[in-house]
Design an enzyme around this catalytic site. Structure first.
Site, PDB file in Angstrom:
ATOM      1  N   ARG A  57       0.806  -1.227   0.000  1.00 23.43           N
ATOM      2  CA  ARG A  57       0.000   0.000   0.000  1.00 23.43           C
ATOM      3  C   ARG A  57       0.830   1.263   0.000  1.00 23.43           C
ATOM      4  NH1 ARG A  57      -3.013  -3.926   1.973  1.00 23.43           N
ATOM      5  NH2 ARG A  57      -1.055  -4.439   2.946  1.00 23.43           N
ATOM      6  N   THR A  58       1.812   1.335   0.884  1.00 21.81           N
ATOM      7  CA  THR A  58       2.522   2.607   1.056  1.00 21.81           C
ATOM      8  C   THR A  58       3.241   2.983  -0.236  1.00 21.81           C
ATOM      9  OG1 THR A  58       2.785   2.118   3.398  1.00 21.81           O
ATOM     10  CG2 THR A  58       4.193   3.843   2.489  1.00 21.81           C
ATOM     11  N   LYS A  87      26.437  -4.066  -0.576  1.00 21.53           N
ATOM     12  CA  LYS A  87      27.895  -3.946  -0.708  1.00 21.53           C
ATOM     13  C   LYS A  87      28.504  -3.191   0.462  1.00 21.53           C
ATOM     14  CE  LYS A  87      27.407  -3.702  -5.736  1.00 21.53           C
ATOM     15  NZ  LYS A  87      27.568  -2.822  -6.905  1.00 21.53           N
ATOM     16  N   ARG A 108      11.611   3.761   3.164  1.00 20.47           N
ATOM     17  CA  ARG A 108      11.207   2.787   4.190  1.00 20.47           C
ATOM     18  C   ARG A 108      12.436   2.002   4.603  1.00 20.47           C
ATOM     19  NH1 ARG A 108       6.012  -1.070   4.468  1.00 20.47           N
ATOM     20  NH2 ARG A 108       5.197   0.952   5.059  1.00 20.47           N
ATOM     21  N   HIS A 136       5.604   5.864  11.508  1.00 20.66           N
ATOM     22  CA  HIS A 136       5.067   5.776  10.150  1.00 20.66           C
ATOM     23  C   HIS A 136       4.102   6.950   9.984  1.00 20.66           C
ATOM     24  CE1 HIS A 136       3.781   4.269   6.403  1.00 20.66           C
ATOM     25  NE2 HIS A 136       3.517   3.015   6.702  1.00 20.66           N
TER      26      HIS A 136
HETATM   27  C1  NCD Z   1       2.080  -1.119   8.244  1.00 23.39           C
HETATM   28  C2  NCD Z   1       3.581  -0.934   8.304  1.00 23.39           C
HETATM   29  O1  NCD Z   1       4.295  -1.218   7.344  1.00 23.39           O
HETATM   30  O2  NCD Z   1       4.006  -0.459   9.341  1.00 23.39           O
HETATM   31  N1  NCD Z   1       1.564  -1.243   6.974  1.00 23.39           N
HETATM   32  C3  NCD Z   1       1.350  -0.130   6.201  1.00 23.39           C
HETATM   33  O3  NCD Z   1       2.225   0.640   5.911  1.00 23.39           O
HETATM   34  N2  NCD Z   1       0.084   0.065   5.792  1.00 23.39           N
HETATM   35  C4  NCD Z   1       1.563  -2.115   9.209  1.00 23.39           C
HETATM   36  C5  NCD Z   1       2.132  -3.499   9.250  1.00 23.39           C
HETATM   37  O4  NCD Z   1       3.077  -3.835   8.555  1.00 23.39           O
HETATM   38  O5  NCD Z   1       1.593  -4.287  10.031  1.00 23.39           O
END
Ligand code: NCD
Length: 313
Positions: A57-58, A87, A108, A136
């Protein structure tokens, strides 16, 4: 269009701490205005997605948001394996390179604090798309937008946060954002091994936000407005015994839904494993798929604030 240089409301999006009430209201207003828009306002701008941890999703909603505003997208998923990190390149060096290729970097990473480190060296905006068990913030913003949209307000609500609150970065960031609203109450529902960390609880105390800590979901939901369920973050456990104790009795099923007020909604950042029974999906109070869709509009608002010519009020 106003062309005079105006100070940006945002340089980076690293933490929910950055968002005060005015900024939150601005994000909500811009996300509402941009929902469904497709135009060229970010024509020629490039967004890099640098993902060291999995995401559906993100990453895709950020990419969709950028494309809907006329921008372009480059990126690497599985950056741990497919980038120079394998590396031995440091994150800082990687950022110094990627900023030459893009106008904004959505990162991320598996370490708490990684986005903050990146922002220190970056000359382009860094967006924290999840830093290990840290934060997040963009998920929390879309969660807040969802609460606004579903319930018409955030002030005065009782929000139950449930599941893996210790490692769940979305719940941590959302709890921080909720402290900016008047009369909000929070209940943290989890077994002791995965309860909310003291840093968040002491901030709630400083800001005089009432909260309860419990492992009893059935008791907590009877007068709630929002239940925010989260996945047990299996990948963050080093002790299998702790993982076993993390599950507790926090599953949401049809029986639990009988105790939930009619006005309330069920949210989840997704992905879900088994913490919400699929039988709940048909209940109109199940808001999690609507919530995921809201990610596009909120990320459009953030990209506009970070990269746009102006920041319309
Ligand atoms: C979450 C995350 O990656 O922190 N998912 C997201 O970004 N929608 C929640 C999760 O991984 O459980």
């Amino acid at each position: 269009m106003v062309t005079t240089a105006q100070p940006r409301l945002l340089d980076h999006v690293v933490s929910a701490h950055q968002f005060d009430r005015d900024l939150l209201e601005h994000v909500v207003a811009r996300a509402s205005a941009l929902d469904g828009v497709r135009d060229r306002r970010l024509d020629g701008r490039i967004m890099a997605t640098l993902f060291y941890e999995p995401s559906t999703r993100t990453r895709l909603s950020f990419e969709s948001a950028m494309v809907r505003l006329g921008g372009s997208v480059i990126g690497t998923e599985a950056a741990r394996e497919f980038s120079s990190a394998i590396k031995g390149e440091t994150l800082e060096d990687t950022i110094r390179m990627v900023e030459a290729y893009a106008d904004v970097i959505v990162l991320r990473h598996d370490e708490a604090g990684a986005a903050g480190r990146a922002a220190v060296v970056a000359r382009v905006p860094i967006v924290n798309a999840g830093d290990g068990p840290g934060e997040h913030p963009t998920q929390a913003l879309l969660d807040l937008f969802t609460i606004h949209r579903e319930l018409g307000r955030v002030d005065g609500l009782h929000v139950v946060l449930c599941g893996d609150l210790r490692h769940g970065r979305t719940a941590r960031s959302l709890a921080l954002l909720l402290t900016r609203y008047e009369g909000v109450r929070m209940s943290f529902v989890a077994p002791a091994v995965v309860q909310m960390e003291p840093d968040i609880l002491s901030l709630l105390e400083t800001r005089r936000v009432p909260y309860t800590v419990t492992d009893n979901l059935r008791g907590a939901v009877t007068d709630c407005d929002v239940v925010y369920q989260t996945r047990i973050q299996k990948e963050r456990f080093t002790d299998p015994g702790e993982f076993g104790r993390a599950r507790g009795d926090t599953r949401i099923d049809a029986r639990l839904m009988e105790r939930l007020p009619q006005r309330a909604i069920v949210m989840h950042p997704l992905p879900r494993v088994d913490e919400i029974d699929p039988e709940v999906d048909a209940d109109p109070r199940a808001a999690y798929f609507r919530q995921a869709r809201n990610g596009v509009a909120v990320r459009m608002a953030l990209l506009e604030m970070l990269l746009g010519e102006t920041s319309p009020a």
